[in-house]
Write an enzyme that holds these catalytic residues in place. Structure first.
Site, mmCIF file in Angstrom:
data_model
loop_
_atom_site.group_PDB
_atom_site.id
_atom_site.type_symbol
_atom_site.label_atom_id
_atom_site.label_comp_id
_atom_site.label_asym_id
_atom_site.label_seq_id
_atom_site.Cartn_x
_atom_site.Cartn_y
_atom_site.Cartn_z
ATOM 1 N N LEU A 141 0.868 -1.165 0.000
ATOM 2 C CA LEU A 141 0.000 0.000 0.000
ATOM 3 C C LEU A 141 0.906 1.217 0.000
ATOM 4 O O LEU A 141 1.916 1.243 0.710
ATOM 5 C CB LEU A 141 -0.901 0.025 1.241
ATOM 6 C CG LEU A 141 -1.945 -1.093 1.375
ATOM 7 C CD1 LEU A 141 -2.659 -0.990 2.719
ATOM 8 C CD2 LEU A 141 -2.947 -1.055 0.238
ATOM 9 N N ASP A 142 0.567 2.247 -0.790
ATOM 10 C CA ASP A 142 1.438 3.418 -0.823
ATOM 11 C C ASP A 142 1.343 4.172 0.497
ATOM 12 O O ASP A 142 0.487 3.905 1.334
ATOM 13 C CB ASP A 142 1.124 4.309 -2.031
ATOM 14 C CG ASP A 142 -0.250 4.962 -1.961
ATOM 15 O OD1 ASP A 142 -0.563 5.599 -0.934
ATOM 16 O OD2 ASP A 142 -1.025 4.833 -2.929
ATOM 17 N N VAL A 143 2.231 5.118 0.675
ATOM 18 C CA VAL A 143 2.376 5.792 1.970
ATOM 19 C C VAL A 143 1.093 6.505 2.394
ATOM 20 O O VAL A 143 0.805 6.631 3.585
ATOM 21 C CB VAL A 143 3.565 6.778 1.927
ATOM 22 C CG1 VAL A 143 3.302 7.920 0.949
ATOM 23 C CG2 VAL A 143 3.902 7.310 3.314
#
Length: 299
Positions: A141-143
């Site tokens: 999952l991206d930041v």
């Protein structure tokens, strides 16, 4: 699969051809493999390098060594054997060690990597310590994205969840600025063109909203980098909040708060493993409970 788990890519042409027959590993007194030995491709898959089929191609290309000798199809290995893939050591796990699976509610601001040059907090700093194995992230999952993140000690299980050919569903709750028209909703369902190919939703449900914010629940059967955000951006919308709520048959438990971890009981790990053997079957017995009232207030 995280690139870090794959090891350095080495072309078969750059490797020295074997000068002798492929090693077969220890054998029993009657020509049978000892109980502790395991097939080489199985060990490689469990370590997170790829599927068994992919590992067979690596073996055939001469990229794997056992005790310093180039291995071949049919090689069996013991926990005491020294195994390398592209020159990197691969730990040989005991066949009796069961897979473990963690469910983590990732908050925004954490990155999914083991080491960050910028010194930002990573999800791996929160995980329980292991001896003799390591946690593998099932997807990323991206930041700026929160929600369900899964970890396992089984490379084979991780590969089955992530590999595109299995098309395991991912379900998200997305908040955007504005509201989709019927035509824009059809575009997301029929497919929009991104720089790395066409992407489409399996399902798209309007969850309502207030003011300029509107929530949608969507299902994808792939996990390309930032794919949900990029799909909305391609039709002129910005995703202001994004949360993954389901991955395959694993549902985010409503009781799991941000930053909390829950380990699946062995019975549920076995059920997940059995389902992955036939991933085309409908997900009618999810692990965890679905919140049908829309996105959580934690968003």
């Amino acid at each position: 699969m995280p690139a870090s788990a794959r090891g350095a890519e080495v072309s078969a042409e750059n490797m020295e051809a074997p000068q002798e027959r492929h090693p077969r590993g220890p054998r029993g007194t009657r020509g049978e493999p000892p109980a502790e030995s395991q097939k080489l491709q199985k060990i490689l898959a469990q370590s997170g390098l790829g599927s068994r089929r992919t590992m067979e191609t690596w073996i055939e290309a001469g990229r794997i060594t056992v005790n310093g000798k180039v291995a071949g199809i049919g090689t069996r290995v013991m926990p005491s054997d020294h195994l390398q893939a592209d020159g990197r050591v691969v730990r040989v796990e005991s066949s009796e060690q069961p897979a473990r699976v963690l469910i983590y509610h990732k908050p925004e601001g954490e990155i999914v990597t083991r080491d960050d040059p910028q010194g930002r907090e990573t999800v791996f700093t929160r995980l329980p310590r292991l001896r003799g194995s390591r946690w593998l992230s099932i997807g990323r999952l991206d930041v700026s994205t929160s929600g369900l993140l899964i970890f396992t000690t089984s490379g084979e299980l991780a590969n089955s969840m992530m590999h595109p050919r299995f098309a395991v569903e991912r379900e998200y709750a997305a908040r955007i600025f504005g509201k989709l028209s019927d035509e824009q909703g059809r575009m997301l369902l029929e497919g929009v063109t991104l720089e790395d190919g066409v992407a489409r939703c399996v399902s798209l449900i309007d969850e309502g909203g207030e003011g300029s914010n509107h929530w949608y629940r969507l299902i994808m059967n792939e996990g390309r980098n930032r794919i949900v955000r990029r799909m909305f951006e391609s039709i002129g919308f910005t995703v202001s909040r994004l949360m993954r709520v389901r991955f395959g048959m694993l549902q985010m438990p409503p009781r799991l708060k941000r930053g909390q971890i829950e380990e699946l009981p062995p019975a549920e790990v076995r059920r997940l493993t059995a389902w992955l053997e036939k991933p085309s079957l409908p997900v009618n017995a999810k692990i965890g409970k679905t919140n049908r009232k829309g996105p959580s207030k934690q968003h």
